[in-house]
Design an enzyme around this catalytic site. Structure first.
Site, PDB file in Angstrom:
ATOM      1  N   ALA A  89       0.783  -1.294  -0.044  1.00 19.29           N
ATOM      2  CA  ALA A  89      -0.138   0.096   0.789  1.00 19.29           C
ATOM      3  C   ALA A  89       0.847   0.947  -0.194  1.00 19.29           C
ATOM      4  CB  ALA A  89      -1.021   0.028   0.910  1.00 19.29           C
ATOM      5  N   GLU A  90       0.330   2.826  -0.797  1.00 15.09           N
ATOM      6  CA  GLU A  90       0.957   2.994  -0.713  1.00 15.09           C
ATOM      7  C   GLU A  90       2.220   4.349   0.557  1.00 15.09           C
ATOM      8  OE1 GLU A  90      -2.342   5.432  -1.764  1.00 15.09           O
ATOM      9  OE2 GLU A  90      -2.286   3.858  -1.857  1.00 15.09           O
ATOM     10  N   PRO A  91       1.308   4.362   1.641  1.00 13.27           N
ATOM     11  CA  PRO A  91       2.122   5.324   2.446  1.00 13.27           C
ATOM     12  C   PRO A  91       3.363   4.109   3.163  1.00 13.27           C
ATOM     13  CG  PRO A  91       0.304   3.940   3.566  1.00 13.27           C
ATOM     14  CD  PRO A  91      -0.080   3.675   2.710  1.00 13.27           C
ATOM     15  N   GLY A  92       3.852   3.007   2.457  1.00 13.48           N
ATOM     16  CA  GLY A  92       5.019   2.420   3.166  1.00 13.48           C
ATOM     17  C   GLY A  92       4.343   0.545   3.152  1.00 13.48           C
TER      18      GLY A  92
END
Length: 639
Positions: free
Chosen positions: A322-325
């Protein structure tokens, strides 16, 4: 300052009229609600500070009153640059009404820009945003007519077009951690993400600004383990200890040890989905999952793919991100989105977008709000409703393959999945497949020109992107083509041969997708009839995605044929067979080698006219021996 711990009110007093804030957070994770609440209270009581700027990457709010919604007051804000606006309707309403200047830029670009601002650079070059609404030729991300100050420029370096994102002037950072010592060193052991905290603190500190960090607790100066410190005290001006209600781990979960990823949760800790439209769509998307590949799942409808992958026992065979890390494990959904359990790693958000932008994703599954005849997708703006692009542009432009997921219509759609079929009980009032989308968040023309594979998956049908636009490829059982699909679209798609969606998608039991994707049944697909001297190869519904899978098929056939010492007649079933375009030539070479050593006469068959055409291209010397049915193929061998 020896002891940097201050009250929330004293911290809010450090913010002056005209300052530009940057804030941490992803949905409800890492949002400094104590600091935002104190700033809001000061403004409502005193009318100060005023005319603030705000720069944020990910959406930070619950869609109601928390997070950046606390800043949604006339006079408090003057200009806002943000990535995802859907969770902050109070601020979005000010922008749409033209009461503040506002720009919607890609989340990943803002996240990466923090590092360039920290390094004193004038901005950042990127391809992300080209041919979308962010492109200066298409509005430059401006939300309203008063937002005339350009935030990015179109440039050309050699023969390549690029976008130059200008550095923002930041003067205050409102961030969040778990533990601070008296000197301002910050750890994040109870946080679900690290996001962009370090880069934001550096960007503001190097500009001479003020860095304020909200935490749960305070330790004695310099007693925190150095390897645990995420924000060094040299970057921090003030620390505020938050009230528990302003420091929840996510907006749906007060605290979960699993979300810290300092322990692994039991298998099956997240319950399976019920069989409805959402699960049908997630299941069909799961058929595209690349074994041993890296996958991004977006917010909303795509979140269900993680649950299906877990239910089907696939999580250990691919890496969800997922994009937040978040890397690995099972991403959470809803207001927990951004968190995950059982991850391999949690890295800074800007580093995750570096990986995404550089082509690290084998596949992404993203939401589908509107699509048009050219394959353009809009998820960012719908009349007066401002959702924002978030990380959608970074991810969709750079993944090797894209699957868009959403219901076919919206607003009031009611359907049931019963007896292995879709029953549409009430059609949605809003069409989603239009002549032209309201805003281009994803450019279908660009993707088609670059050869990017793109699917559009709904509960009743599947489309694929072609250079000529959308082509209908699959339809669900129980769905009427004219009434339920063509009659609900503003523009007729390309309609050729349409297959039935896999029946397992619409039944309650597990689909046994591991067998399909991992080819666990491959030995059973090779059958030798010793009496007739015929070899039967059953490649029905097989999907080949890697050279290793091609080699495995070749080895298995060789192992069956080599001991016999004679050549065999062969019948091959290609019904529902799929192979990545880059593997067509290696597959043909492998088959040619087997043919030369072990095969006598060969016949192939598929019920799909398109597949028969493709087989004719891959095996041009055998075009007359490619049939529609197994009976025809066997008749050729016997003739």
């Amino acid at each position: 300052m020896t002891n940097k711990v201050v009250s929330a009110a004293d911290a809010a007093a450090l913010i002056q009229t005209g300052d530009t804030l940057t804030t941490s957070g992803f949905v409800g994770i890492g949002v400094p609600d104590e600091l935002l609440a104190a700033l809001e209270a000061r403004f409502l009581e005193t009318g100060q500070p005023r005319d603030l700027g705000l720069v944020f990457a990910a959406g930070q709010g619950d869609g109601k009153s928390r997070g950046l919604n606390r800043l949604g007051h006339e006079g408090l804000l003057r200009r806002v640059v943000g990535g995802h606006w859907g969770l902050i309707p109070k601020v979005a309403a000010l922008a749409v009404a033209g009461k503040i200047e506002g720009w919607n830029l890609p989340q990943g670009c803002i996240s990466q820009l923090y590092r360039d601002i920290a390094a004193g650079k004038p901005g950042m070059l990127s391809k992300v945003g080209l041919e979308t609404f962010v492109d200066p030729r298409n509005g430059g991300g401006a939300i309203n007519d008063i937002s005339t100050d350009p935030q990015l420029d179109l440039m050309q370096i050699g023969t390549e077009e690029l976008l130059f994102y200008r550095a923002q002037r930041l003067s205050v950072a409102l961030l969040r951690g778990t533990t601070a010592d008296e000197a301002g060193n910050i750890t994040m052991e109870r946080e679900a993400l690290t996001i962009d905290n370090l880069a934001q603190a550096m960007a503001v500190k190097n500009a001479g600004g003020v860095v304020i960090v909200q935490v749960e607790r305070v330790a004695r100066a310099r007693t925190l383990p150095a390897r645990e410190v995420q924000i060094p005290g040299i970057l921090v001006d003030a620390v505020v200890v938050a009230q528990p209600e302003h420091h929840v781990q996510t907006y749906a979960t007060g605290f979960s040890q699993g979300f810290t990823n300092r322990m692994r949760t039991p298998a099956g800790d997240m319950p399976p989905m019920r069989l409805d439209a959402r699960k049908v769509i997630a299941r069909r998307c799961a058929f595209e999952l690349p074994v041993n590949g890296v996958v991004n799942l977006g917010i909303g409808m795509p979140e269900g793919v993680a649950a299906v992958a877990a239910e089907e026992g696939l999580l250990e065979h691919l890496t969800l991100t997922a994009e937040p890390g978040v890397i690995g494990g099972q991403p959470a959904s809803g207001l927990d989105f951004g968190a995950a359990v059982n991850t391999d790693a949690v890295i800074p958000q800007n580093a995750q977008f570096d990986f995404y932008d550089g082509g690290g994703l084998d596949m992404t599954c993203l939401g589908l709000a509107q699509a048009d005849r050219l394959g353009n997708v809009n998820v960012s703006r719908f009349g007066p409703r401002l959702a924002g692009a978030g990380g959608f542009i970074n991810i969709s432009q750079n993944a090797r393959a894209v699957v868009f997921a959403g219901t076919f219509t919206a607003k009031g759609l009611e359907l049931a999945v019963e007896d292995g079929a879709v029953q549409i009980r009430r059609e949605g009032a809003a069409r989603k497949f239009l002549r032209d989308v309201e805003q281009v968040t994803f450019s279908g023309a660009r993707a088609a020109r670059l050869g990017q594979p793109v699917l559009y998956v709904t509960e009743r049908c599947v489309f694929e992107l072609t250079p000529e636009g959308l082509r209908l490829t699959e339809i669900a059982p129980g769905v009427d083509l004219d009434r339920d699909i063509l009659g609900q679209m503003e523009v007729r798609p390309i309609v050729g041969e349409v297959a039935m969606m896999d029946a397992r998608i619409f039944r309650p039991r597990e689909m046994d997708l591991r067998t399909d994707l991992l080819h666990l049944d491959l030995p059973d697909r090779v059958a030798l009839d010793a009496a007739s001297g015929q070899l039967f190869l059953n490649f029905e519904k097989m999907r080949l995605r890697s050279q290793a899978e091609v080699d495995r098929v070749g080895r298995l056939v060789e192992e069956r044929c080599a001991p016999l010492g004679r050549k065999l007649d062969v019948v091959v079933n290609y019904d529902g067979f799929r192979i990545d375009e880059a593997l067509e030539k290696p597959w043909a070479r492998m088959v040619a080698d087997l043919h030369a050593r072990f095969y006598a006469k060969v016949s192939r068959y598929s019920g799909s006219a398109f597949m028969r055409m493709k087989l004719g291209e891959v095996f041009p010397e055998a075009r007359t021996h490619i049939y529609e049915t197994a009976e025809q193929a066997r008749a050729y061998l016997e003739g």
